[in-house]
Design an enzyme around this catalytic site. Structure first.
Site, mmCIF file in Angstrom:
data_model
loop_
_atom_site.group_PDB
_atom_site.id
_atom_site.type_symbol
_atom_site.label_atom_id
_atom_site.label_comp_id
_atom_site.label_asym_id
_atom_site.label_seq_id
_atom_site.Cartn_x
_atom_site.Cartn_y
_atom_site.Cartn_z
ATOM 1 N N ASP A 78 0.814 -1.314 -0.023
ATOM 2 C CA ASP A 78 -0.006 0.137 -0.080
ATOM 3 C C ASP A 78 0.852 1.361 -0.037
ATOM 4 O O ASP A 78 2.174 1.275 0.104
ATOM 5 C CB ASP A 78 -0.969 -0.198 1.292
ATOM 6 N N ASN A 147 -7.906 -3.173 14.069
ATOM 7 C CA ASN A 147 -9.261 -3.325 13.401
ATOM 8 C C ASN A 147 -9.309 -4.475 12.508
ATOM 9 O O ASN A 147 -10.242 -4.853 11.918
ATOM 10 C CB ASN A 147 -10.001 -2.321 13.035
ATOM 11 N N HIS A 149 -7.448 -4.963 10.008
ATOM 12 C CA HIS A 149 -7.188 -4.893 8.539
ATOM 13 C C HIS A 149 -6.034 -5.414 7.973
ATOM 14 O O HIS A 149 -4.825 -5.686 8.892
ATOM 15 C CB HIS A 149 -7.215 -3.293 8.226
ATOM 16 N N GLU A 154 -9.898 -2.247 4.857
ATOM 17 C CA GLU A 154 -10.486 -1.869 6.362
ATOM 18 C C GLU A 154 -11.916 -2.906 6.473
ATOM 19 O O GLU A 154 -12.049 -3.580 5.351
ATOM 20 C CB GLU A 154 -10.881 -0.503 6.254
HETATM 21 P P1 PGA Z 1 2.109 -1.818 12.633
HETATM 22 O O1 PGA Z 1 0.714 -1.855 11.565
HETATM 23 O O2 PGA Z 1 2.883 -2.671 12.277
HETATM 24 O O3 PGA Z 1 2.339 -0.186 12.687
HETATM 25 O O4 PGA Z 1 1.105 -2.081 14.076
HETATM 26 C C1 PGA Z 1 0.374 -2.855 11.037
HETATM 27 C C2 PGA Z 1 -0.806 -2.834 10.094
HETATM 28 O O5 PGA Z 1 -1.677 -1.728 10.184
HETATM 29 O O6 PGA Z 1 -1.052 -3.405 9.121
#
Ligand code: PGA
Length: 254
Positions: A78, A147, A149, A154
């Site tokens: 992304d 959450n 994702h 999302e």
């Molecule tokens: P993080 O993000 O490694 O910074 O916790 C993970 C994600 O949002 O997929």
């Protein structure tokens, strides 16, 4: 010994490690195995806080001659809409700093979704086509959001979704705000590989560490796949491994 417990459920493997460093080492093993199998492997890569120690380990292994990523082709999950690759908080900058430049990858073979384009929707579709033209991803690294994702898919994202422009939820914007100086600088949109894009990777490793991820991990693994938890669709993949530290595994029924 990095793994304290392995649970197998059909095609799904869950590796539970004593701590975050041990979990990162297991994921580094997976990446190295992919590149040992095929030095020109197509790797799907992730950003965020969680994979930073993985990239450190990969660089260390490459410097010791234990792995060589220089002939890999990479596709990132992304990118924020509105940030150019030169923006310090872009995922392009993150990847250059944490991996691509020190690992000496060929910039022609490192790919990220576009953050800026005249027609961002069309540019997102072009990214999906580019992955297709490379016959897909051999090994995909994933994190997971609080959450549930995966990439920026999302809750509510369809399991057959493809690379596209998405709106970030307030949860995600809040989680990302730690990387920006002011809240209003945090992008509200991103281009993300879809869940369907991710599920086409031949092998997937998801890394989650810390107690904040325990709820999302439990929802992904203990409930039927549903739109509420995008990571739950990974249960339908033929070769997926969740690598967790003890804290992230805290919500699993064991
Ligand atoms: P993080 O993000 O490694 O910074 O916790 C993970 C994600 O949002 O997929």
């Amino acid at each position: 010994m990095n793994v304290s417990r392995i649970i197998r459920r059909g095609n799904l493997t869950i590796c539970i490690c004593d701590n975050a460093a041990a979990a990162a080492a297991v994921v580094a093993d997976h990446a190295c195995n992919a590149i040992l199998d095929d030095p020109k492997a197509k790797l799907g890569l992730a950003t965020g806080g969680t994979p930073v120690p993985v990239y450190e380990m990969l660089l260390e292994r490459q410097s010791k001659g234990l792995a060589d990523f220089r002939n890999a082709t990479t596709f990132n999950l992304d990118e924020y809409v509105g940030l150019s690759p030169e923006h310090p908080q872009s995922f392009a900058a993150y990847m250059r700093d944490n991996f691509f430049t020190p690992a000496e990858l060929n910039p022609d073979r490192t790919h990220l979704p576009p953050g800026i384009a005249d027609d961002i929707e069309a540019a997102a579709r072009d990214y999906e086509d580019l992955i297709e033209r490379h016959s897909g991803i051999d090994w995909q690294l994933l994190g997971i959001g609080n959450n549930g994702h995966i990439a920026f898919n999302e809750p509510g994202s369809l399991p057959n979704s493809r690379t596209r422009v998405v709106n970030l939820t307030q949860d995600t914007v809040n989680a990302n705000s730690r990387f920006f100086e002011a809240d209003e600088e945090v992008p509200r949109r991103a281009v993300t590989m879809g869940i369907g894009t991710i599920l086409r990777a031949r092998a997937i490793t998801l890394l989650a560490v810390g107690p904040n991820k325990a709820g999302a991990v439990a929802a992904a693994l203990e409930r039927k796949p549903s739109l509420e938890c995008p990571a739950s669709w990974l249960q339908q993949h033929a070769d997926v491994t969740f690598v967790l530290d003890d804290a992230a595994a805290g919500g699993l029924c064991r």
